[in-house]
Design an enzyme around this catalytic site. Sequence first.
Site, PDB file in Angstrom:
ATOM      1  N   TYR A 181       0.969  -1.127   0.130  1.00 12.98           N
ATOM      2  CA  TYR A 181      -0.088  -0.441  -0.011  1.00 12.98           C
ATOM      3  C   TYR A 181       1.004   1.338  -0.151  1.00 12.98           C
ATOM      4  O   TYR A 181       1.631   0.912   0.976  1.00 12.98           O
ATOM      5  CB  TYR A 181      -0.763  -0.018   1.300  1.00 12.98           C
ATOM      6  CG  TYR A 181      -1.935  -1.195   1.155  1.00 12.98           C
ATOM      7  CD1 TYR A 181      -2.962  -1.303   0.887  1.00 12.98           C
ATOM      8  CD2 TYR A 181      -1.896  -2.743   1.559  1.00 12.98           C
ATOM      9  CE1 TYR A 181      -4.444  -2.102   0.551  1.00 12.98           C
ATOM     10  CE2 TYR A 181      -2.110  -3.524   1.317  1.00 12.98           C
ATOM     11  CZ  TYR A 181      -3.792  -2.918   1.384  1.00 12.98           C
ATOM     12  OH  TYR A 181      -4.500  -4.540   1.567  1.00 12.98           O
ATOM     13  N   HIS A 213      -6.615   0.199  -1.636  1.00 10.93           N
ATOM     14  CA  HIS A 213      -7.083  -0.418  -2.144  1.00 10.93           C
ATOM     15  C   HIS A 213      -4.661  -0.491  -1.831  1.00 10.93           C
ATOM     16  O   HIS A 213      -4.412   0.112  -2.299  1.00 10.93           O
ATOM     17  CB  HIS A 213      -7.680  -0.824  -3.691  1.00 10.93           C
ATOM     18  CG  HIS A 213      -8.594  -1.371  -3.920  1.00 10.93           C
ATOM     19  ND1 HIS A 213      -9.010  -2.357  -3.494  1.00 10.93           N
ATOM     20  CD2 HIS A 213      -9.603  -0.356  -3.796  1.00 10.93           C
ATOM     21  CE1 HIS A 213     -10.489  -1.969  -3.257  1.00 10.93           C
ATOM     22  NE2 HIS A 213     -10.795  -1.298  -4.110  1.00 10.93           N
ATOM     23  N   LYS A 226      -3.531  -4.346  -9.918  1.00  7.74           N
ATOM     24  CA  LYS A 226      -2.396  -4.007  -9.139  1.00  7.74           C
ATOM     25  C   LYS A 226      -1.526  -3.652 -10.003  1.00  7.74           C
ATOM     26  O   LYS A 226      -0.660  -3.813 -11.787  1.00  7.74           O
ATOM     27  CB  LYS A 226      -2.131  -4.323  -8.232  1.00  7.74           C
ATOM     28  CG  LYS A 226      -3.709  -4.192  -7.413  1.00  7.74           C
ATOM     29  CD  LYS A 226      -3.403  -4.915  -6.227  1.00  7.74           C
ATOM     30  CE  LYS A 226      -4.153  -4.931  -5.034  1.00  7.74           C
ATOM     31  NZ  LYS A 226      -5.227  -4.941  -5.329  1.00  7.74           N
TER      32      LYS A 226
END
Length: 204
Positions: A140, A150, A181
């Site tokens: 993160y 997220h 991601k």
Amino acid sequence: MLMTKKKEGKKEPEELLTEQPLPSVLPEEKIKEKIVATFARERVLAEDQGPAHELYDQSRFGEPKEGKINYSLVEALYLLEKGKMEVHEGKAHLTVDQFIKKARKAEPNFWIRYCVFRDMRSRGYTVRTALKFGADFRVYDRGVKPGDDHARWIIFPVHEGDTLTWYEFAAKNRVAHSTRKRLLLAIVDEENSVTFYECRWLRP
């Protein structure tokens, strides 16, 4: 596909750190009382109270479950090395070396994963396991806690002497793409230094 090098020696990755200074005091360094935990094969357990609960609130170390905080082996070793945790197995008080030996038996790739975890956590990033995403870790942005937003990256730790086929490389990219991601390959050398490569697809 574009693959860019994100770390050279001890330099910090541009995308990860954006030239921000390292925090002078990390959240775990504020915890003065040690967490007393128990080694339980592939995890480490502590009561969900006192310093364990406080550290979870501050920087999301461990996972609360049924009145206990469950730590991954890499989290536990990091806290053990920092002097923030003591780990017991029966009546024995495990040293760092003893813990590493037991962890390597439980996880053959433990040390490579730990080098990457330690590198990211020491820079102030929250690092969580990412097994449900098919990766080792998810990371993160600084200041972001799991649940607030997220994860930005998923990481695959690899030793520099290992081989990676194009099929395996493509599979890792598909995992990152499907989870929305960014993909980081974390290459660990013989001196335990980590070099990050961020991989992204580009349309010509």
